[in-house]
Design an enzyme around this catalytic site. Sequence first.
Site, mmCIF file in Angstrom:
data_model
loop_
_atom_site.group_PDB
_atom_site.id
_atom_site.type_symbol
_atom_site.label_atom_id
_atom_site.label_comp_id
_atom_site.label_asym_id
_atom_site.label_seq_id
_atom_site.Cartn_x
_atom_site.Cartn_y
_atom_site.Cartn_z
ATOM 1 N N HIS A 1 0.828 -1.205 0.000
ATOM 2 C CA HIS A 1 0.000 0.000 0.000
ATOM 3 C C HIS A 1 0.872 1.269 0.000
ATOM 4 O O HIS A 1 0.736 2.123 -0.867
ATOM 5 C CB HIS A 1 -0.914 -0.014 1.233
ATOM 6 C CG HIS A 1 -1.832 1.160 1.322
ATOM 7 N ND1 HIS A 1 -3.154 1.084 0.985
ATOM 8 C CD2 HIS A 1 -1.621 2.455 1.698
ATOM 9 C CE1 HIS A 1 -3.725 2.272 1.147
ATOM 10 N NE2 HIS A 1 -2.809 3.121 1.587
ATOM 11 N N GLU A 2 1.773 1.342 0.959
ATOM 12 C CA GLU A 2 2.604 2.547 1.056
ATOM 13 C C GLU A 2 3.515 2.677 -0.157
ATOM 14 O O GLU A 2 3.774 3.775 -0.636
ATOM 15 C CB GLU A 2 3.418 2.551 2.362
ATOM 16 C CG GLU A 2 2.588 2.540 3.640
ATOM 17 C CD GLU A 2 1.466 3.579 3.669
ATOM 18 O OE1 GLU A 2 1.597 4.636 3.018
ATOM 19 O OE2 GLU A 2 0.436 3.313 4.327
ATOM 20 N N HIS B 1 1.672 4.371 -2.913
ATOM 21 C CA HIS B 1 1.719 5.833 -2.768
ATOM 22 C C HIS B 1 3.082 6.351 -3.225
ATOM 23 O O HIS B 1 3.173 7.380 -3.893
ATOM 24 C CB HIS B 1 1.535 6.234 -1.300
ATOM 25 C CG HIS B 1 0.121 6.191 -0.801
ATOM 26 N ND1 HIS B 1 -0.920 6.829 -1.447
ATOM 27 C CD2 HIS B 1 -0.420 5.615 0.305
ATOM 28 C CE1 HIS B 1 -2.041 6.634 -0.748
ATOM 29 N NE2 HIS B 1 -1.767 5.891 0.307
ATOM 30 N N HIS C 1 3.424 6.837 -6.863
ATOM 31 C CA HIS C 1 2.731 8.059 -7.287
ATOM 32 C C HIS C 1 3.677 9.259 -7.158
ATOM 33 O O HIS C 1 3.657 10.176 -7.983
ATOM 34 C CB HIS C 1 1.507 8.247 -6.376
ATOM 35 C CG HIS C 1 0.374 9.016 -6.979
ATOM 36 N ND1 HIS C 1 -0.773 9.280 -6.282
ATOM 37 C CD2 HIS C 1 0.201 9.588 -8.192
ATOM 38 C CE1 HIS C 1 -1.603 9.974 -7.045
ATOM 39 N NE2 HIS C 1 -1.039 10.172 -8.208
HETATM 40 ZN ZN LIG Z 1 -3.141 5.169 1.828
#
Ligand SMILES: [Zn+2]
Length: 672
Positions: free
Chosen positions: A464-465, A468, A471
């Site tokens: 998940h991290e 990010h 991105h």
């Molecule tokens: Zn998040």
Amino acid sequence: MNNPLLQEFDIAPFSKIESTHYLPAIKQLIKDTKAEIDKITSNPKEPNFKNTIVALENTGDRLDRATSIFFNLNSAETNDELQKLAQDISPLLSDFKNDLLLNEQLFGRIKTVFDDRKNKSYNSEESMLLEKQYKSFSRNGANLSEANKKTLRKVDADLSKLSLTFGENILAETNAYELHITNEKDLSGLPDGVIEAAAQTAEEKGKSGWIFTLDYPSYVPFMTYCDKRELRRKLSVVFGARCFNDNKFDNKENVLRIVELRHQRAKLLGYKSHAHFVLEERMAEKPEKVKLFLINLLEKAKPAADLEFKELEKFAKRKDKIDRLEKWDGSYYAEKLKQERFDLDDEKLKPYFELKNVIDGVFTIAKKLYGLQFSEKNDIEKYHKDVKTYEVTDAEGNFLSLFYADFHPRAGKRAGAWMTSYKSQQIINGNNDRPHVSIVCNFTKPTTTKPSLLTFNEVTTLFHEFGHALHGMLANTTYKGLSGTNVYWDFVELPSQIFENWCYEDEALALFAKHYETGETIPMELVKKIKKSANFHEGMQTLRQLSFAMLDMAWHSSNTSIIKDVKAFEKGAFAITKQYPDVPENCMSTSFAHIFQGGYSAGYYSYKWAEVLDADAFAYFKERGIFNKDVANSFKDNILSKGGTEDPMELYKKFRGKEPDPDALLERAGLI
Ligand SMILES: [Zn+2]
């Protein structure tokens, strides 16, 4: 003065920074930024995009760098000194920001450029920047008359006081209660770690036996494992009654006052409701659209949720002759049923998820998808010796980003996991200045005999991290305010959540899920169980999330200042999602911190919204192959590199060829 934060630097000069440097540096940099802004407002030339919008965007670069170092460290490596400093620095920055938004000369120039936009041919990124700047002023009242401006300031001041009080009341009620257990038999069912923690809490309070509290780390395991139904009932009812006890910490009046003021604020600014105001800057756009979205999901998830509930009722009856399943039975029997069905626990999975292998897996997947290469660097300054630093390059070897990864807990690091950055990407003077991205986690530490072995939950957190982080790393925009994760709120979780999907795929797991001692790849049977148990009670979970989102929208999408009875209003809003019998002494709204204390008002729906986005986007990968180059390139070119330079729905459609379809989520969850 020899202050490293006031000197030019590219990589954050951690080793040279002392606590005493922050305050003087930030004061000076605020002053410098104000001077930069004065230069814009005193420009005798007619305002235009370049001398006003771009000029403003480019102010405060060094201030941003210094504050990002300070606040990142205050989360990841803090101490009493930094925490005290934060209390001085935060008001300085919010005063600076408030002054900026009240700067009429500056707004006058921005408005001139904004009003003239139809006569100019701006590209999408320029339009987004112009609108973002204009709206940051107008949504704060810059267009109002003096009298209305004054009213707005008063409303804002009252609201910030009220949300503070709201939170303090929850804290007070949470801390006021303890469940003191002195009979060892009452601990039946609780895992050893939970019992140890409760004994420690008792000891800290100078008491014998075990103490459980309303804090999540104590409350949640108690409700999940405690065999004594009467004790579960007791704790659950107290928990659900927080700030609904007609005492000085009661939040009923605060709820009513907050929704009234929010409505007044929205009206002053020309919006139909608070939700209309909030959603203007969201991918979902309008309350009507959010409501349709929620109802559509509800209709489809309800049959599955009802089946699951019936099954749970039956199970509780068979096991303990429970006739009427209550709120305090839910987690307990769900956990037992899950155990019976899957017989899957962390200890079985952990050996396959050694941190080192999982990181390699993440890097390999990023390489297969986006051609990224990671090489560990040992000559880059770090704020703690445990932080790992990497240089990220693209397939051609061009430098893309610096990547800091900080994996394990220690004193001074706050709980949870997050992605952040020390430097934004932007194109300035024709030069593409690359970002410095960081992830911070609190994963299981290695011991003297074992390396760091992650729970499956920690594995998905890392993915998940890292999503990010991608991105941030792949950002490729002109203006830093629109770069990377600077996107609408209900869009920001797409890159992170989609990346979690690879954790459930055989093809991806085969790359890294290898037993830390034998090297054996994780057995297919375990992978299947992981997938199935991830969808366990998905119908009921969905209903629960929808009930919160609907309550949030009910409070904020119309004039609720006529409401007098918080509990009755809430019951009405919950009616269509209800499963467990209502508990008359309980009220959700009075402790719903997300929407009355934090920033999630008219935003709770975004959890489900983001899930729909990631499920629909990943379905495209599944159709074409999870490592398909074309799909990956399209995701990179249309989503990961674009930040907030275009309307997110447009970006999404460019990637997917259509709008997101909620059925993708329901299919993945096995609900349809
Ligand atoms: Zn998040």
